[in-house]
Write a protein that holds these residues in place. Structure first.
Motif, mmCIF file in Angstrom:
data_model
loop_
_atom_site.group_PDB
_atom_site.id
_atom_site.type_symbol
_atom_site.label_atom_id
_atom_site.label_comp_id
_atom_site.label_asym_id
_atom_site.label_seq_id
_atom_site.Cartn_x
_atom_site.Cartn_y
_atom_site.Cartn_z
ATOM 1 N N SER A 209 0.823 -1.217 0.000
ATOM 2 C CA SER A 209 0.000 0.000 0.000
ATOM 3 C C SER A 209 0.856 1.265 0.000
ATOM 4 O O SER A 209 0.539 2.235 -0.700
ATOM 5 C CB SER A 209 -0.982 0.000 1.176
ATOM 6 N N GLU A 210 1.951 1.263 0.735
ATOM 7 C CA GLU A 210 2.830 2.441 0.757
ATOM 8 C C GLU A 210 3.505 2.642 -0.603
ATOM 9 O O GLU A 210 3.698 3.777 -1.043
ATOM 10 C CB GLU A 210 3.876 2.328 1.865
ATOM 11 N N GLY A 211 3.847 1.550 -1.270
ATOM 12 C CA GLY A 211 4.429 1.661 -2.610
ATOM 13 C C GLY A 211 3.451 2.267 -3.597
ATOM 14 O O GLY A 211 3.803 3.135 -4.398
ATOM 15 N N ILE A 212 2.212 1.812 -3.545
ATOM 16 C CA ILE A 212 1.178 2.363 -4.430
ATOM 17 C C ILE A 212 0.977 3.847 -4.138
ATOM 18 O O ILE A 212 0.888 4.668 -5.065
ATOM 19 C CB ILE A 212 -0.138 1.573 -4.283
ATOM 20 N N LEU A 213 0.935 4.203 -2.856
ATOM 21 C CA LEU A 213 0.747 5.614 -2.483
ATOM 22 C C LEU A 213 1.857 6.505 -3.026
ATOM 23 O O LEU A 213 1.610 7.659 -3.388
ATOM 24 C CB LEU A 213 0.651 5.752 -0.960
ATOM 25 N N LYS A 214 3.080 5.982 -3.087
ATOM 26 C CA LYS A 214 4.200 6.777 -3.611
ATOM 27 C C LYS A 214 3.991 7.120 -5.086
ATOM 28 O O LYS A 214 4.447 8.160 -5.550
ATOM 29 C CB LYS A 214 5.522 6.031 -3.402
ATOM 30 N N PHE A 215 3.331 6.236 -5.839
ATOM 31 C CA PHE A 215 3.033 6.525 -7.248
ATOM 32 C C PHE A 215 1.811 7.424 -7.393
ATOM 33 O O PHE A 215 1.777 8.299 -8.253
ATOM 34 C CB PHE A 215 2.788 5.225 -8.029
ATOM 35 N N VAL A 216 0.811 7.223 -6.561
ATOM 36 C CA VAL A 216 -0.458 7.942 -6.696
ATOM 37 C C VAL A 216 -0.364 9.373 -6.180
ATOM 38 O O VAL A 216 -0.916 10.289 -6.779
ATOM 39 C CB VAL A 216 -1.594 7.175 -5.974
ATOM 40 N N PHE A 217 0.337 9.586 -5.068
ATOM 41 C CA PHE A 217 0.431 10.911 -4.455
ATOM 42 C C PHE A 217 1.890 11.390 -4.480
ATOM 43 O O PHE A 217 2.714 10.911 -3.699
ATOM 44 C CB PHE A 217 -0.083 10.883 -3.006
ATOM 45 N N PRO A 218 2.210 12.336 -5.362
ATOM 46 C CA PRO A 218 3.596 12.802 -5.492
ATOM 47 C C PRO A 218 4.203 13.308 -4.182
ATOM 48 O O PRO A 218 5.408 13.166 -3.980
ATOM 49 C CB PRO A 218 3.499 13.933 -6.519
ATOM 50 N N ASN A 219 3.384 13.875 -3.290
ATOM 51 C CA ASN A 219 3.946 14.372 -2.029
ATOM 52 C C ASN A 219 4.463 13.229 -1.152
ATOM 53 O O ASN A 219 5.288 13.450 -0.269
ATOM 54 C CB ASN A 219 2.919 15.210 -1.260
ATOM 55 N N ILE B 171 6.083 -2.474 -3.714
ATOM 56 C CA ILE B 171 4.946 -3.201 -4.302
ATOM 57 C C ILE B 171 5.323 -4.650 -4.599
ATOM 58 O O ILE B 171 4.650 -5.585 -4.160
ATOM 59 C CB ILE B 171 4.441 -2.486 -5.568
ATOM 60 N N VAL B 172 6.394 -4.841 -5.334
ATOM 61 C CA VAL B 172 6.808 -6.203 -5.706
ATOM 62 C C VAL B 172 7.279 -6.977 -4.473
ATOM 63 O O VAL B 172 6.870 -8.118 -4.241
ATOM 64 C CB VAL B 172 7.903 -6.167 -6.796
ATOM 65 N N GLY B 173 8.129 -6.351 -3.678
ATOM 66 C CA GLY B 173 8.644 -7.012 -2.482
ATOM 67 C C GLY B 173 7.554 -7.310 -1.473
ATOM 68 O O GLY B 173 7.548 -8.371 -0.836
ATOM 69 N N GLY B 174 6.616 -6.383 -1.310
ATOM 70 C CA GLY B 174 5.506 -6.620 -0.392
ATOM 71 C C GLY B 174 4.662 -7.800 -0.838
ATOM 72 O O GLY B 174 4.255 -8.645 -0.022
ATOM 73 N N ALA B 175 4.405 -7.890 -2.142
ATOM 74 C CA ALA B 175 3.646 -9.034 -2.673
ATOM 75 C C ALA B 175 4.414 -10.337 -2.450
ATOM 76 O O ALA B 175 3.819 -11.370 -2.105
ATOM 77 C CB ALA B 175 3.345 -8.826 -4.150
ATOM 78 N N LEU B 176 5.733 -10.302 -2.626
ATOM 79 C CA LEU B 176 6.542 -11.495 -2.382
ATOM 80 C C LEU B 176 6.521 -11.895 -0.905
ATOM 81 O O LEU B 176 6.479 -13.085 -0.578
ATOM 82 C CB LEU B 176 7.977 -11.280 -2.867
ATOM 83 N N LEU B 177 6.540 -10.908 -0.003
ATOM 84 C CA LEU B 177 6.422 -11.229 1.429
ATOM 85 C C LEU B 177 5.085 -11.888 1.725
ATOM 86 O O LEU B 177 5.018 -12.876 2.466
ATOM 87 C CB LEU B 177 6.563 -9.978 2.298
#
Length: 178
Positions: A35-45, A71-77
């Motif tokens: 979720s934090e990885g996705i947020l980094k792409f969605v919200f530039p701040n 995103i990738v690493g979190g899915a792998l975890l």
């Protein structure tokens, strides 16, 4: 066995006999990283803007790399696949996150917006603001140490490799118990 081979084996062939409940910290850490990885792409701040404000070199590339890793690493975890190999960069990431954002908050010199409610600087602000970082760091470190547990793709992969080896006569069937 060479030292490099032992390190490689330790990284990609972790113990998979751990309690099935190890799934829970994997789900927690993996879910937060995704979720934090996705947020980094969605919200530039939260992505490139944050990295630029903190003074990271090449903030766009750095933010994209970190977001992709999360995103990738979190899915792998979550799946329990190459768990140690993924958890180690997350330990490093969380140490960098604490050092780059919480030390300046402690000193009252943070370039980031201060927390919206007291405490806004000092030790109590750091303790409050770092709770997620601390949980992610310790959970990732836990997974590095204990491995992914029985309910993981790493465990399924190991069982498959052992069955194939037994069929081919590469090690005795009773070696599975070892």
């Amino acid at each position: 066995m060479t030292s490099i081979r032992r390190i490689e084996k330790w990284l990609i062939d972790p113990p998979t006999t751990g309690h099935p409940a190890i799934l829970l910290p994997r789900l927690m850490a993996g879910g937060v990283f995704v979720s934090e990885g996705i947020l980094k792409f969605v919200f530039p701040n939260l992505g490139v803007g944050r990295f630029a404000t903190l003074g990271f070199p090449l903030p766009n590339a750095t933010a994209s790399f970190v977001a992709g890793l999360e995103i990738v690493g979190g899915a792998l975890l979550i799946a329990g696949l190459v768990t140690r190999l993924v958890a180690i960069p997350f330990v490093i990431e969380m140490v960098v996150a604490v050092l780059s954002t919480k030390v300046t908050l402690l000193l009252g010199t943070s370039p980031l917006p201060l927390p919206p409610a007291p405490p806004v600087v000092g030790l109590w602000a750091v303790l409050h603001e770092s709770r997620s970082d601390y949980a992610q760091l310790l959970t990732s470190l836990f997974l590095v140490i204990v491995g992914p547990g029985q309910w993981s793709l790493d465990a399924r992969w190991r069982r498959l490799r052992e069955r194939i080896a037994i069929r081919r006569g590469r090690f005795p069937p009773d070696a599975r118990a070892a």
